[in-house]
Design a protein around this motif. Sequence first.
Motif, PDB file in Angstrom:
ATOM      1  N   LEU A  23       0.847  -1.200   0.000  1.00 40.60           N
ATOM      2  CA  LEU A  23       0.000   0.000   0.000  1.00 40.60           C
ATOM      3  C   LEU A  23       0.879   1.245   0.000  1.00 40.60           C
ATOM      4  N   VAL A  24       0.293   2.382  -0.398  1.00 44.37           N
ATOM      5  CA  VAL A  24       1.044   3.641  -0.441  1.00 44.37           C
ATOM      6  C   VAL A  24       0.258   4.733   0.275  1.00 44.37           C
ATOM      7  N   ASP A  25       0.937   5.415   1.208  1.00 44.72           N
ATOM      8  CA  ASP A  25       0.414   6.683   1.733  1.00 44.72           C
ATOM      9  C   ASP A  25       1.202   7.781   1.021  1.00 44.72           C
ATOM     10  N   ALA A  26       0.555   8.472   0.107  1.00 40.59           N
ATOM     11  CA  ALA A  26       1.266   9.448  -0.731  1.00 40.59           C
ATOM     12  C   ALA A  26       1.530  10.754   0.003  1.00 40.59           C
ATOM     13  N   THR A  27       0.853  10.974   1.130  1.00 38.26           N
ATOM     14  CA  THR A  27       1.010  12.229   1.894  1.00 38.26           C
ATOM     15  C   THR A  27       1.059  11.883   3.384  1.00 38.26           C
ATOM     16  N   CYS A  28       2.209  11.515   3.839  1.00 40.99           N
ATOM     17  CA  CYS A  28       2.375  10.983   5.207  1.00 40.99           C
ATOM     18  C   CYS A  28       1.893  11.946   6.288  1.00 40.99           C
ATOM     19  N   GLY A  29       2.339  13.207   6.240  1.00 43.93           N
ATOM     20  CA  GLY A  29       1.945  14.172   7.270  1.00 43.93           C
ATOM     21  C   GLY A  29       2.222  13.646   8.665  1.00 43.93           C
ATOM     22  N   ASN A  30       1.220  13.710   9.535  1.00 40.32           N
ATOM     23  CA  ASN A  30       1.404  13.217  10.901  1.00 40.32           C
ATOM     24  C   ASN A  30       1.397  11.695  10.997  1.00 40.32           C
ATOM     25  N   GLY A  31       1.141  11.044   9.891  1.00 43.56           N
ATOM     26  CA  GLY A  31       1.285   9.593   9.845  1.00 43.56           C
ATOM     27  C   GLY A  31       0.040   8.801  10.207  1.00 43.56           C
ATOM     28  N   HIS A  32      -1.093   9.476  10.392  1.00 43.98           N
ATOM     29  CA  HIS A  32      -2.277   8.726  10.831  1.00 43.98           C
ATOM     30  C   HIS A  32      -2.744   7.727   9.768  1.00 43.98           C
ATOM     31  N   ASP A  33      -2.714   8.131   8.519  1.00 40.18           N
ATOM     32  CA  ASP A  33      -3.121   7.189   7.464  1.00 40.18           C
ATOM     33  C   ASP A  33      -2.090   6.069   7.319  1.00 40.18           C
ATOM     34  N   THR A  34      -0.822   6.414   7.489  1.00 45.53           N
ATOM     35  CA  THR A  34       0.219   5.384   7.415  1.00 45.53           C
ATOM     36  C   THR A  34      -0.021   4.325   8.494  1.00 45.53           C
ATOM     37  N   GLY A  35      -0.336   4.765   9.694  1.00 46.58           N
ATOM     38  CA  GLY A  35      -0.601   3.821  10.790  1.00 46.58           C
ATOM     39  C   GLY A  35      -1.814   2.958  10.477  1.00 46.58           C
ATOM     40  N   PHE A  36      -2.849   3.575   9.924  1.00 55.55           N
ATOM     41  CA  PHE A  36      -4.053   2.816   9.544  1.00 55.55           C
ATOM     42  C   PHE A  36      -3.705   1.766   8.480  1.00 55.55           C
ATOM     43  N   LEU A  37      -2.977   2.190   7.448  1.00 55.64           N
ATOM     44  CA  LEU A  37      -2.638   1.262   6.362  1.00 55.64           C
ATOM     45  C   LEU A  37      -1.753   0.124   6.873  1.00 55.64           C
ATOM     46  N   VAL A  51       7.361  15.364   1.583  1.00 60.95           N
ATOM     47  CA  VAL A  51       8.472  16.257   1.248  1.00 60.95           C
ATOM     48  C   VAL A  51       9.039  16.939   2.488  1.00 60.95           C
ATOM     49  N   GLN A  52       8.336  16.851   3.627  1.00 61.42           N
ATOM     50  CA  GLN A  52       8.808  17.515   4.847  1.00 61.42           C
ATOM     51  C   GLN A  52       9.471  16.513   5.787  1.00 61.42           C
ATOM     52  N   ALA A  53      10.737  16.745   6.069  1.00 59.03           N
ATOM     53  CA  ALA A  53      11.459  15.841   6.978  1.00 59.03           C
ATOM     54  C   ALA A  53      10.794  15.805   8.354  1.00 59.03           C
ATOM     55  N   GLU A  54      10.276  16.960   8.801  1.00 61.64           N
ATOM     56  CA  GLU A  54       9.644  17.017  10.136  1.00 61.64           C
ATOM     57  C   GLU A  54       8.445  16.083  10.197  1.00 61.64           C
ATOM     58  N   ALA A  55       7.687  16.056   9.124  1.00 60.36           N
ATOM     59  CA  ALA A  55       6.500  15.195   9.084  1.00 60.36           C
ATOM     60  C   ALA A  55       6.927  13.734   9.167  1.00 60.36           C
ATOM     61  N   LYS A  62       5.747   7.850  15.885  1.00 62.20           N
ATOM     62  CA  LYS A  62       4.449   7.296  16.314  1.00 62.20           C
ATOM     63  C   LYS A  62       4.191   5.918  15.740  1.00 62.20           C
ATOM     64  N   TYR A  63       4.581   5.729  14.507  1.00 62.01           N
ATOM     65  CA  TYR A  63       4.141   4.528  13.788  1.00 62.01           C
ATOM     66  C   TYR A  63       5.308   3.771  13.179  1.00 62.01           C
ATOM     67  N   ASN A  64       6.310   3.472  13.963  1.00 58.45           N
ATOM     68  CA  ASN A  64       7.421   2.718  13.394  1.00 58.45           C
ATOM     69  C   ASN A  64       7.051   1.241  13.324  1.00 58.45           C
ATOM     70  N   GLY A  65       7.390   0.580  12.242  1.00 60.10           N
ATOM     71  CA  GLY A  65       7.100  -0.846  12.139  1.00 60.10           C
ATOM     72  C   GLY A  65       7.905  -1.443  11.009  1.00 60.10           C
ATOM     73  N   ASP A  66       8.121  -2.767  11.098  1.00 61.27           N
ATOM     74  CA  ASP A  66       8.895  -3.446  10.051  1.00 61.27           C
ATOM     75  C   ASP A  66       8.220  -3.354   8.691  1.00 61.27           C
ATOM     76  N   GLY A  94      -3.498  19.007   0.442  1.00 61.58           N
ATOM     77  CA  GLY A  94      -3.466  20.239   1.226  1.00 61.58           C
ATOM     78  C   GLY A  94      -2.206  20.342   2.065  1.00 61.58           C
ATOM     79  N   TYR A  95      -2.337  21.026   3.204  1.00 62.35           N
ATOM     80  CA  TYR A  95      -1.173  21.259   4.065  1.00 62.35           C
ATOM     81  C   TYR A  95      -1.323  20.484   5.369  1.00 62.35           C
ATOM     82  N   LEU A  96      -0.186  20.339   6.033  1.00 64.06           N
ATOM     83  CA  LEU A  96      -0.137  19.572   7.286  1.00 64.06           C
ATOM     84  C   LEU A  96      -0.859  20.346   8.393  1.00 64.06           C
TER      85      LEU A  96
END
Length: 181
Positions: A23-37, A51-55, A62-66, A94-96
């Motif tokens: 799966l792909v999260d194309a806009t990670c941001g705070n990572g909530h969708d990444t965690g869901f996926l 594109v933002q290193a901070e994000a 929050k959502y580190n995983g193998d 949109g924006y973060l």
Amino acid sequence: MLQRILPAGKDFIKEIVTAENTLVDATCGNGHDTGFLAGLVPDGHVYSFDVQAEAIDSAREKYNGDNITFVHDGHENISQYVKAPVRAGIFNLGYLPGGDKSITTAYDTTIAAVTGLFELLSPGGRIVIVVYHGHDSGKVERDALLETLSAWPQDKAQVLRYQYINQKNNAPFLLVIEKLK
Ligand code: SAM
């Protein structure tokens, strides 16, 4: 009750995904969708772009995983990092929230990314795009996406617009693309 926009977007993905998919999260941001996926594919993998290193850094905390690879690069470069087949992807445009409002997704790179990701999808795979059109560049992006996706041949993809038409304040809506078999 009719399904609200964000849960509906998740369900459009959930109903076609199995545990070993990519799966792909194309806009990670705070990572909530990444965690869901990542929760949907314990035996698969999620690639998450921003594109933002901070994000990326805060999402990784929050959502580190193998089964997650964070990519600090634009989603328009997706094919450099991800190989087919991809089962589903999500864009939250949109924006973060709480971040730098001058760093937003842009119509040209968004369309390049959606087109590139579509090429990687397996038949029956889906892309969910949450369109935020309250800000100026969001309106341009909305119009460009609608114009581009309306012209995609219907034997190649089904493109659904899921939107409440009586909500105020430019409420977000979904575009859901399904690749035909
Ligand atoms: N899904 C996120 C969440 O759960 O918190 C929210 C995403 S936020 C609305 C949009 C994100 O897209 C921002 O973090 C922004 O940095 C990122 N972005 C902007 N242009 C991008 C691009 N070309 N490629 C990847 N990410 C981009």
